[in-house]
Write an enzyme that holds these catalytic residues in place. Sequence first.
Site, mmCIF file in Angstrom:
data_model
loop_
_atom_site.group_PDB
_atom_site.id
_atom_site.type_symbol
_atom_site.label_atom_id
_atom_site.label_comp_id
_atom_site.label_asym_id
_atom_site.label_seq_id
_atom_site.Cartn_x
_atom_site.Cartn_y
_atom_site.Cartn_z
ATOM 1 N N CYS A 14 65.990 26.804 25.239
ATOM 2 C CA CYS A 14 65.297 28.647 25.224
ATOM 3 C C CYS A 14 66.113 29.617 25.780
ATOM 4 C CB CYS A 14 63.889 28.308 25.871
ATOM 5 S SG CYS A 14 62.924 27.533 24.790
ATOM 6 N N CYS A 333 67.877 31.903 7.156
ATOM 7 C CA CYS A 333 67.923 31.424 8.554
ATOM 8 C C CYS A 333 69.393 31.912 9.134
ATOM 9 C CB CYS A 333 67.652 30.103 8.724
ATOM 10 S SG CYS A 333 68.747 28.935 8.151
#
Length: 374
Positions: A14, A333
């Site tokens: 992350c 994407c």
Amino acid sequence: MNCSHFDAGECRSCTLMGVPYASQVIDLGREVGDVLRRHVADQLWSPPFVGEEAGFRNKAKLVVGGTKGAPTFGILDAEQRGVALPECGLYEPALDEGLGRLLPVVADLGLVPYDVPARQGELKHLIVTGSPDGELMVRFVLRSPGQLPRIRRGLDELRAAVPGLRVVSANIQPEHKAVLEGEDEIVLGEHETLPMRVDDITFHLRPRSFFQTNTIVAAGLYRQASAWISEIDPESVLDLYCGVGGFALNAALAPGRARRVDGVEVAPEAVASARRSALELGVDVGFEVGDARVLTRVDHELVVVNPPRRGIGADLCAAIESAAPDHVVYSSCNAASLARDLDALPGYRVTRARLFDMFPQTRHHEVIVLLERG
């Protein structure tokens, strides 16, 4: 969102951890907008679609490390050794709870974790997908079929520990390379599909079927495409890279005239899933197995494309340019490959665009644009 694994330096997946979520979305919109600036004017962007910043992910891809008596489920460190990360703040609550029940039983099966540096062992990965109704699909990625009897003997224990367990399968990946799964998939129970209910449609995921990892944002993406299709109200729609039928089925259900809808997908399992969903919905959609990249004939008024990161490429762009459908809906994407494909579609102009934050806490993104001929 806070994460003890990130704070401890155990996992850095992350990359935006610690950045306020509102700032993440603003920055992501700016980055994607800059990449597409030559094609998408500022006034064409709708407000970004966002879901939850945590607890949104419906799939866990766990690397198995450690030893037979003490396996780890998580990731590999810089030395290719297992790091235990059995929980993650990104997982949907039901998936997180299911993993908590599942992993101890998997550990007791006696499977030998794959040792990457030594190239020895059997169990490489555990891939777990959760549905909106709390059911799970569990896939064991093995180096060989030799450990299948252990898993079969443990099925009752797995089901007893995880009441929502629906699909169990083994994927055989014999090669030592950075490819998560192999070609052979063996279903080990009575159920072959995991029902994924998204708004009015239930998709049926087989083990190797692709599905967006953020169910809430995927639903928003389909609703946006459906709204554009309903507004245009074409007589025919072609969904390329259709997967399990997300855009095609929504196009068939979109308000307006009765329309012909077809879908093309290279993966036979995904096509089988799409056909099942269409049958349950009572809609006539022509799903076919095929490679959209080599498509030479398009005779539909509106074309939907939802390619992998590489985009649709020059050949398919040329086919679309030649066929000249009135509209194209492009879901991407990767804004960079989308920009290249828009360069190769000079006969079209972008009339609408919207960012979907499919992957919070990262710079990955999903963006959808509406193209009009002329």
